[in-house]
Every structure is written in structure tokens, then in C-alpha cells.
Design a protein around this motif. Structure first.
Motif, PDB file in Angstrom:
ATOM      1  N   ALA A  10       0.823  -1.216   0.000  1.00 62.37           N
ATOM      2  CA  ALA A  10       0.000   0.000   0.000  1.00 62.37           C
ATOM      3  C   ALA A  10       0.857   1.266   0.000  1.00 62.37           C
ATOM      4  O   ALA A  10       0.485   2.275  -0.608  1.00 62.37           O
ATOM      5  N   MET A  11       2.012   1.195   0.641  1.00 67.79           N
ATOM      6  CA  MET A  11       2.909   2.352   0.674  1.00 67.79           C
ATOM      7  C   MET A  11       3.424   2.693  -0.729  1.00 67.79           C
ATOM      8  O   MET A  11       3.754   3.847  -1.003  1.00 67.79           O
ATOM      9  N   VAL A  12       3.459   1.726  -1.593  1.00 67.25           N
ATOM     10  CA  VAL A  12       3.860   1.976  -2.988  1.00 67.25           C
ATOM     11  C   VAL A  12       2.636   2.319  -3.833  1.00 67.25           C
ATOM     12  O   VAL A  12       2.660   3.247  -4.640  1.00 67.25           O
ATOM     13  N   GLY A  13       1.552   1.576  -3.644  1.00 68.46           N
ATOM     14  CA  GLY A  13       0.353   1.753  -4.473  1.00 68.46           C
ATOM     15  C   GLY A  13      -0.310   3.110  -4.332  1.00 68.46           C
ATOM     16  O   GLY A  13      -0.748   3.701  -5.325  1.00 68.46           O
ATOM     17  N   ALA A  14      -0.372   3.640  -3.126  1.00 74.62           N
ATOM     18  CA  ALA A  14      -1.062   4.917  -2.910  1.00 74.62           C
ATOM     19  C   ALA A  14      -0.392   6.084  -3.636  1.00 74.62           C
ATOM     20  O   ALA A  14      -1.070   6.837  -4.348  1.00 74.62           O
ATOM     21  N   PRO A  15       0.922   6.254  -3.512  1.00 72.97           N
ATOM     22  CA  PRO A  15       1.525   7.365  -4.261  1.00 72.97           C
ATOM     23  C   PRO A  15       1.497   7.154  -5.775  1.00 72.97           C
ATOM     24  O   PRO A  15       1.365   8.115  -6.541  1.00 72.97           O
ATOM     25  N   VAL A  16       1.594   5.902  -6.211  1.00 72.33           N
ATOM     26  CA  VAL A  16       1.500   5.630  -7.648  1.00 72.33           C
ATOM     27  C   VAL A  16       0.115   6.041  -8.146  1.00 72.33           C
ATOM     28  O   VAL A  16      -0.021   6.673  -9.194  1.00 72.33           O
ATOM     29  N   ARG A  17      -0.907   5.713  -7.379  1.00 71.25           N
ATOM     30  CA  ARG A  17      -2.274   6.099  -7.730  1.00 71.25           C
ATOM     31  C   ARG A  17      -2.394   7.618  -7.843  1.00 71.25           C
ATOM     32  O   ARG A  17      -2.918   8.146  -8.810  1.00 71.25           O
ATOM     33  N   TYR A  18      -1.892   8.316  -6.857  1.00 73.99           N
ATOM     34  CA  TYR A  18      -1.966   9.773  -6.851  1.00 73.99           C
ATOM     35  C   TYR A  18      -1.275  10.364  -8.078  1.00 73.99           C
ATOM     36  O   TYR A  18      -1.828  11.233  -8.754  1.00 73.99           O
ATOM     37  N   LEU A  19      -0.074   9.902  -8.346  1.00 72.40           N
ATOM     38  CA  LEU A  19       0.698  10.452  -9.461  1.00 72.40           C
ATOM     39  C   LEU A  19       0.055  10.160 -10.821  1.00 72.40           C
ATOM     40  O   LEU A  19      -0.028  11.046 -11.676  1.00 72.40           O
ATOM     41  N   ILE A  20      -0.412   8.939 -11.016  1.00 78.80           N
ATOM     42  CA  ILE A  20      -1.066   8.591 -12.291  1.00 78.80           C
ATOM     43  C   ILE A  20      -2.346   9.391 -12.446  1.00 78.80           C
ATOM     44  O   ILE A  20      -2.611   9.961 -13.508  1.00 78.80           O
ATOM     45  N   ASP A  21      -3.161   9.429 -11.396  1.00 75.39           N
ATOM     46  CA  ASP A  21      -4.433  10.147 -11.445  1.00 75.39           C
ATOM     47  C   ASP A  21      -4.216  11.614 -11.802  1.00 75.39           C
ATOM     48  O   ASP A  21      -4.870  12.151 -12.706  1.00 75.39           O
ATOM     49  N   LYS A  22      -3.303  12.260 -11.121  1.00 76.82           N
ATOM     50  CA  LYS A  22      -3.062  13.687 -11.373  1.00 76.82           C
ATOM     51  C   LYS A  22      -2.511  13.925 -12.775  1.00 76.82           C
ATOM     52  O   LYS A  22      -2.890  14.879 -13.448  1.00 76.82           O
ATOM     53  N   GLU A  23      -1.599  13.065 -13.224  1.00 74.28           N
ATOM     54  CA  GLU A  23      -1.004  13.225 -14.552  1.00 74.28           C
ATOM     55  C   GLU A  23      -2.042  13.042 -15.656  1.00 74.28           C
ATOM     56  O   GLU A  23      -2.117  13.835 -16.599  1.00 74.28           O
ATOM     57  N   VAL A  24      -2.857  12.011 -15.538  1.00 74.89           N
ATOM     58  CA  VAL A  24      -3.880  11.743 -16.560  1.00 74.89           C
ATOM     59  C   VAL A  24      -4.922  12.851 -16.561  1.00 74.89           C
ATOM     60  O   VAL A  24      -5.297  13.367 -17.617  1.00 74.89           O
ATOM     61  N   GLN A  25      -5.396  13.224 -15.386  1.00 74.49           N
ATOM     62  CA  GLN A  25      -6.455  14.236 -15.314  1.00 74.49           C
ATOM     63  C   GLN A  25      -5.964  15.598 -15.792  1.00 74.49           C
ATOM     64  O   GLN A  25      -6.726  16.362 -16.386  1.00 74.49           O
ATOM     65  N   ALA A  26      -4.693  15.908 -15.570  1.00 75.17           N
ATOM     66  CA  ALA A  26      -4.141  17.194 -16.004  1.00 75.17           C
ATOM     67  C   ALA A  26      -4.123  17.315 -17.526  1.00 75.17           C
ATOM     68  O   ALA A  26      -4.129  18.419 -18.067  1.00 75.17           O
ATOM     69  N   ARG A  27      -4.117  16.197 -18.200  1.00 74.99           N
ATOM     70  CA  ARG A  27      -4.083  16.201 -19.665  1.00 74.99           C
ATOM     71  C   ARG A  27      -5.479  16.241 -20.289  1.00 74.99           C
ATOM     72  O   ARG A  27      -5.605  16.228 -21.505  1.00 74.99           O
ATOM     73  N   ARG A  28      -6.498  16.262 -19.463  1.00 70.84           N
ATOM     74  CA  ARG A  28      -7.874  16.247 -19.952  1.00 70.84           C
ATOM     75  C   ARG A  28      -8.611  17.484 -19.461  1.00 70.84           C
ATOM     76  O   ARG A  28      -8.508  17.849 -18.298  1.00 70.84           O
ATOM     77  N   ASP A  29      -9.366  18.091 -20.341  1.00 70.52           N
ATOM     78  CA  ASP A  29     -10.178  19.249 -19.975  1.00 70.52           C
ATOM     79  C   ASP A  29     -11.643  18.823 -20.028  1.00 70.52           C
ATOM     80  O   ASP A  29     -12.374  19.198 -20.932  1.00 70.52           O
TER      81      ASP A  29
END
Length: 120
Positions: A10-29
Motif C-alpha cells: 500500500a505504501m507503494v500503491g497509494a503514491p502511484v495512484r496519486y501520481l497517475i491520477d493527477k497526470e492523466v487528469q491534467a491532460r484532460r479538460d
């Protein structure tokens, strides 16, 4: 020992989730929650792959329960669907539910089939 493996995953999965989510969402309007959908589909595919590979209980605790459990997020999926409904974006809300369920199941099946094929 099992609980420690879940925590480490979980210590690895949670930050990976945050980073992927923010990166993907930032590319979408758009109002559509592409970031959450992406992490959930990745997690479904990984978990399906682990099941298809018939991994040990220790690997499942670390990678399946810990990593995938922290990577994926049903609560955010629910929250974002409610947010879409409140914004009267009914088509996006329906698409979020439909695509998340159908594609998540397909990703888990594909992940399982892929690892079974690779291991035979």
C-alpha cells in the motif's frame, strides 16, 4: 507478516495512484474522471494477472491486496459519479459507471488470461 506485506504494498500503491491520477487528469479538460478510471483499470489488470499466475499468498498480500488495493479506489469512483450527477452531467455519470464496470471486468479477465498464456 501478512499485514506487513499489505502495508508495504500500500505504501507503494497509494503514491502511484496519486501520481497517475493527477497526470492523466491534467491532460484532460473534461468533467469525466479519466485519472480514476485509468488507475482502476490498471489495478484490475494487475490483480487479474496475479490471479491468473496463481501467485503465493505472500505475493497476493503484497501486490494484490496492498499495492492494487491502494492503487485502485472504489470510494473515489463513487464520489466522482455522485459529483457528476450533482453537476447534472448525467451522461458522464452513466458512462463512468458503465465503462468502469465493463472495462474493469474485461481488464481483470485479460490480465488473468495473459498470465496464464505466458506461463504455459
Amino acid at each position: 507478516m501478512t499485514a506487513a506485506l499489505v502495508v508495504v504494498g500500500a505504501m507503494v500503491g497509494a503514491p502511484v495512484r496519486y501520481l497517475i491520477d493527477k497526470e492523466v487528469q491534467a491532460r484532460r479538460d473534461t468533467l469525466f474522471p479519466w485519472g480514476t478510471l485509468t488507475v482502476n483499470l490498471i489495478g484490475c489488470a494487475i490483480l487479474g494477472g496475479l490471479v491468473g499466475a496463481s501467485v503465493t499468498s505472500s505475493v497476493m498480500a503484497l501486490a494484490g491486496i496492498g499495492f492494487c488495493g491502494a492503487l485502485t479506489t472504489y470510494s473515489t469512483f463513487g464520489y466522482e459519479t455522485v459529483r457528476l450527477i450533482e453537476a447534472r452531467a448525467y451522461r458522464f455519470a452513466l458512462a463512468n459507471v458503465t465503462v468502469s464496470l465493463a472495462a474493469g471486468l474485461a481488464a481483470a479477465i485479460a490480465g488473468s488470461a495473459a498470465t496464464k498464456w505466458l506461463l504455459t
